[in-house]
Design a protein around this motif. Structure first.
Motif, PDB file in Angstrom:
ATOM      1  N   ILE A 115      -3.627  -3.167  -4.099  1.00  0.00           N
ATOM      2  CA  ILE A 115      -2.807  -2.879  -3.348  1.00  0.00           C
ATOM      3  C   ILE A 115      -2.920  -3.547  -2.040  1.00  0.00           C
ATOM      4  O   ILE A 115      -3.519  -3.920  -1.876  1.00  0.00           O
ATOM      5  CB  ILE A 115      -3.004  -0.871  -2.835  1.00  0.00           C
ATOM      6  CG1 ILE A 115      -3.459  -0.250  -3.835  1.00  0.00           C
ATOM      7  CG2 ILE A 115      -2.581  -0.675  -1.755  1.00  0.00           C
ATOM      8  CD1 ILE A 115      -4.034   1.203  -3.490  1.00  0.00           C
ATOM      9  N   TRP A 130       1.660  -0.820  -1.133  1.00  0.00           N
ATOM     10  CA  TRP A 130       1.309  -0.124  -0.056  1.00  0.00           C
ATOM     11  C   TRP A 130       1.951   1.415   0.248  1.00  0.00           C
ATOM     12  O   TRP A 130       1.582   2.357   0.243  1.00  0.00           O
ATOM     13  CB  TRP A 130       0.574  -0.154   0.818  1.00  0.00           C
ATOM     14  CG  TRP A 130       0.994  -0.279   2.311  1.00  0.00           C
ATOM     15  CD1 TRP A 130       1.672  -2.162   2.567  1.00  0.00           C
ATOM     16  CD2 TRP A 130       1.567   0.269   3.131  1.00  0.00           C
ATOM     17  NE1 TRP A 130       2.939  -1.261   3.835  1.00  0.00           N
ATOM     18  CE2 TRP A 130       2.432  -0.547   3.817  1.00  0.00           C
ATOM     19  CE3 TRP A 130       1.573   1.335   3.612  1.00  0.00           C
ATOM     20  CZ2 TRP A 130       2.854  -0.174   4.988  1.00  0.00           C
ATOM     21  CZ3 TRP A 130       2.847   2.433   4.758  1.00  0.00           C
ATOM     22  CH2 TRP A 130       2.882   0.880   5.742  1.00  0.00           C
ATOM     23  N   VAL A 131       3.242   1.290   0.020  1.00  0.00           N
ATOM     24  CA  VAL A 131       4.449   2.018  -0.229  1.00  0.00           C
ATOM     25  C   VAL A 131       5.126   3.035  -1.170  1.00  0.00           C
ATOM     26  O   VAL A 131       5.886   3.819  -0.691  1.00  0.00           O
ATOM     27  CB  VAL A 131       5.398   1.806   1.012  1.00  0.00           C
ATOM     28  CG1 VAL A 131       5.245   1.305   2.467  1.00  0.00           C
ATOM     29  CG2 VAL A 131       6.204   0.267   0.122  1.00  0.00           C
ATOM     30  N   SER A 132       4.380   2.214  -2.207  1.00  0.00           N
ATOM     31  CA  SER A 132       5.216   2.681  -3.586  1.00  0.00           C
ATOM     32  C   SER A 132       4.438   3.987  -3.879  1.00  0.00           C
ATOM     33  O   SER A 132       3.235   4.274  -2.793  1.00  0.00           O
ATOM     34  CB  SER A 132       4.489   1.688  -4.541  1.00  0.00           C
ATOM     35  OG  SER A 132       3.220   1.974  -5.074  1.00  0.00           O
ATOM     36  N   PRO A 133       5.084   4.994  -4.763  1.00  0.00           N
ATOM     37  CA  PRO A 133       4.691   5.922  -5.349  1.00  0.00           C
ATOM     38  C   PRO A 133       3.002   5.863  -5.224  1.00  0.00           C
ATOM     39  O   PRO A 133       2.589   6.941  -5.232  1.00  0.00           O
ATOM     40  CB  PRO A 133       5.474   6.654  -5.734  1.00  0.00           C
ATOM     41  CG  PRO A 133       6.533   5.719  -5.520  1.00  0.00           C
ATOM     42  CD  PRO A 133       6.905   4.589  -5.137  1.00  0.00           C
ATOM     43  N   LYS A 136       0.549   5.310  -2.558  1.00  0.00           N
ATOM     44  CA  LYS A 136       0.818   6.488  -2.097  1.00  0.00           C
ATOM     45  C   LYS A 136      -0.472   7.861  -2.464  1.00  0.00           C
ATOM     46  O   LYS A 136      -1.269   8.284  -1.717  1.00  0.00           O
ATOM     47  CB  LYS A 136       1.874   7.284  -1.650  1.00  0.00           C
ATOM     48  CG  LYS A 136       2.882   5.862  -0.506  1.00  0.00           C
ATOM     49  CD  LYS A 136       3.987   7.611  -0.281  1.00  0.00           C
ATOM     50  CE  LYS A 136       5.045   5.950   1.112  1.00  0.00           C
ATOM     51  NZ  LYS A 136       6.665   6.600   1.406  1.00  0.00           N
ATOM     52  N   ALA A 137      -0.437   7.459  -3.399  1.00  0.00           N
ATOM     53  CA  ALA A 137      -0.765   8.875  -4.387  1.00  0.00           C
ATOM     54  C   ALA A 137      -2.606   7.983  -4.407  1.00  0.00           C
ATOM     55  O   ALA A 137      -3.130   9.201  -4.095  1.00  0.00           O
ATOM     56  CB  ALA A 137      -0.064   8.867  -5.619  1.00  0.00           C
ATOM     57  N   ILE A 139      -4.202   6.176  -2.763  1.00  0.00           N
ATOM     58  CA  ILE A 139      -4.644   5.494  -0.851  1.00  0.00           C
ATOM     59  C   ILE A 139      -5.599   6.958  -0.500  1.00  0.00           C
ATOM     60  O   ILE A 139      -4.750   8.885  -0.114  1.00  0.00           O
ATOM     61  CB  ILE A 139      -3.736   5.854   0.049  1.00  0.00           C
ATOM     62  CG1 ILE A 139      -3.303   4.107  -0.505  1.00  0.00           C
ATOM     63  CG2 ILE A 139      -3.870   5.251   1.332  1.00  0.00           C
ATOM     64  CD1 ILE A 139      -2.082   3.376   0.353  1.00  0.00           C
ATOM     65  N   LYS A 140      -6.378   7.213   0.377  1.00  0.00           N
ATOM     66  CA  LYS A 140      -7.937   8.126   0.207  1.00  0.00           C
ATOM     67  C   LYS A 140      -8.451   8.570  -0.859  1.00  0.00           C
ATOM     68  O   LYS A 140      -9.245   9.313  -0.348  1.00  0.00           O
ATOM     69  CB  LYS A 140      -6.733   8.861   1.326  1.00  0.00           C
ATOM     70  CG  LYS A 140      -6.369   8.167   2.250  1.00  0.00           C
ATOM     71  CD  LYS A 140      -6.299   9.137   3.717  1.00  0.00           C
ATOM     72  CE  LYS A 140      -6.362   8.228   4.671  1.00  0.00           C
ATOM     73  NZ  LYS A 140      -5.117   9.537   5.728  1.00  0.00           N
TER      74      LYS A 140
END
Length: 167
Positions: A115, A130-133, A136-137, A139-140
């Protein structure tokens, strides 16, 4: 452009070196050619002059773009996660994640992605924004978690097998 431009230290260095190359080498070289071509007289049919001016505009446009990207750049350094001082099992910006598809035609297929910032995307190397789907899924999420992601063929579940911080 008020949005932050998250970037890895390596990506920041690459953009800076490209900017310096344009400013210190490419642009002065083209300016010299344009100056020489202009001194030859008639500019209306002078290919060196016309092409040089066009190339100069392209270089200046790229310099403005890179300056803007660097102005809003936020360098994310994961040194604490690399050394173990911070939780290295949770996925954040800069993580290299290996996951396995649990459903669909690609079930049991392992994929590794990193990422990175939007200026560093390279799908051949597995670098995703980092803004890709998918990012986003992820992260965290943590090592061992199962995450649902939306794909063009519908929702799919993936399991995180490994999380590393290389950048």
């Amino acid at each position: 452009m008020d949005e932050k431009n998250y970037i890895t230290p390596a990506g920041h260095e690459r953009i800076k070196s490209e900017l310096l190359q344009l400013l210190n080498h490419d642009r002065p070289e083209v300016v010299q050619v344009v100056h020489w071509a202009a001194s030859n007289g008639d500019r209306s049919e002078n290919g060196d002059y016309i092409y040089g001016k066009k190339r100069l505009r392209e270089i200046d446009r790229r310099i403005r773009f890179l300056n803007k990207r660097l102005e809003f750049a936020v360098v994310v350094d994961n040194a604490a996660r690399k050394t173990g001082e911070a939780d290295g099992e949770q996925v954040f910006f800069g993580a290299t994640v290996t996951y396995e598809n649990l459903e669909g035609p690609d079930s049991s297929k392992q994929t590794t992605i990193t990422i990175v910032g939007v200026d560093e995307v390279d799908l051949d190397k597995g670098h995703v924004s980092w803004v890709s789907p998918i990012a986003k899924a992820l992260i965290k999420a943590r090592l061992g978690d199962c995450v649902k992601i939306q794909t063009p063929t519908g929702p799919t579940e993936i399991e995180i097998l490994d999380v590393q911080y290389r950048y």
